[in-house]
Design a protein around this motif. Structure first.
Motif, PDB file in Angstrom:
ATOM      1  N   MET A 165      88.589  36.361   2.760  1.00 50.81           N
ATOM      2  CA  MET A 165      89.693  37.211   3.090  1.00 50.81           C
ATOM      3  C   MET A 165      91.011  36.465   2.894  1.00 50.81           C
ATOM      4  O   MET A 165      91.993  37.068   2.450  1.00 50.81           O
ATOM      5  CB  MET A 165      89.557  37.678   4.540  1.00 50.81           C
ATOM      6  N   ILE A 166      91.017  35.183   3.214  1.00 51.27           N
ATOM      7  CA  ILE A 166      92.233  34.392   3.018  1.00 51.27           C
ATOM      8  C   ILE A 166      92.588  34.333   1.536  1.00 51.27           C
ATOM      9  O   ILE A 166      93.754  34.475   1.162  1.00 51.27           O
ATOM     10  CB  ILE A 166      92.057  32.988   3.607  1.00 51.27           C
ATOM     11  N   ALA A 167      91.578  34.163   0.688  1.00 51.18           N
ATOM     12  CA  ALA A 167      91.837  34.121  -0.748  1.00 51.18           C
ATOM     13  C   ALA A 167      92.380  35.459  -1.232  1.00 51.18           C
ATOM     14  O   ALA A 167      93.296  35.510  -2.065  1.00 51.18           O
ATOM     15  CB  ALA A 167      90.567  33.756  -1.501  1.00 51.18           C
ATOM     16  N   LEU A 171      94.098  37.683   0.527  1.00 43.93           N
ATOM     17  CA  LEU A 171      95.477  37.810   0.998  1.00 43.93           C
ATOM     18  C   LEU A 171      96.428  36.948   0.171  1.00 43.93           C
ATOM     19  O   LEU A 171      97.552  37.356  -0.118  1.00 43.93           O
ATOM     20  CB  LEU A 171      95.561  37.439   2.477  1.00 43.93           C
ATOM     21  N   TYR A 172      95.955  35.771  -0.216  1.00 43.65           N
ATOM     22  CA  TYR A 172      96.781  34.919  -1.055  1.00 43.65           C
ATOM     23  C   TYR A 172      97.021  35.562  -2.421  1.00 43.65           C
ATOM     24  O   TYR A 172      98.138  35.545  -2.938  1.00 43.65           O
ATOM     25  CB  TYR A 172      96.138  33.541  -1.223  1.00 43.65           C
ATOM     26  N   SER A 181      99.529  38.306  -1.982  1.00 47.30           N
ATOM     27  CA  SER A 181     100.880  37.857  -1.647  1.00 47.30           C
ATOM     28  C   SER A 181     101.629  37.276  -2.840  1.00 47.30           C
ATOM     29  O   SER A 181     102.858  37.271  -2.844  1.00 47.30           O
ATOM     30  CB  SER A 181     100.827  36.827  -0.521  1.00 47.30           C
TER      31      SER A 181
END
Length: 115
Positions: A1-3, A5-6, A9
């Motif tokens: 999920m962090i990837a 969102l990155y 963004s």
């Protein structure tokens, strides 16, 4: 999920290339280390960790060139394999019993605790 969102963004038009860059930086060195463990008898834990870190650093700097993401992945794979193999020579006492774990010992029976 962090990837994910990155990726969202960043306002880059080539999200696929960014994904390949991230994969080349973190995922492909892991595949190189996996190949090192299967195809050599020399791999050991400290050598593999050193190879993984050096491959990630190499991939980071190679990404700054004009190479395609696939070329970066190729360099990342090869560098993790080569750095891991060479670094394993620096830690000769770290080798464990690899019976049955490589292609060279696949037909031998692994006995737990036999070192």
């Amino acid at each position: 999920m962090i990837a994910a969102l990155y990726l969202v963004s960043t306002n880059r038009a080539e999200t696929w290339n960014l994904f390949l860059d991230i994969t080349g930086l973190f995922g492909v060195p892991t595949a190189g280390i996996f190949a090192l463990g299967i195809f050599t008898k020399r791999a050991n834990t400290p050598g593999v960790l050193v190879g993984l870190v050096l491959a990630a650093i190499t991939a980071f700097f190679v990404q700054r060139t004009s190479l395609t993401p696939f070329a970066v992945s190729t360099v990342s794979f090869a560098s993790s394999f080569i750095f891991g193999y060479i670094a394993s020579f620096l830690f000769p006492n770290a080798s464990k019993n690899i019976t049955g774990l490589t292609i060279y010992t696949k037909d031998e029976t692994y006995v737990k605790g036999a070192e």
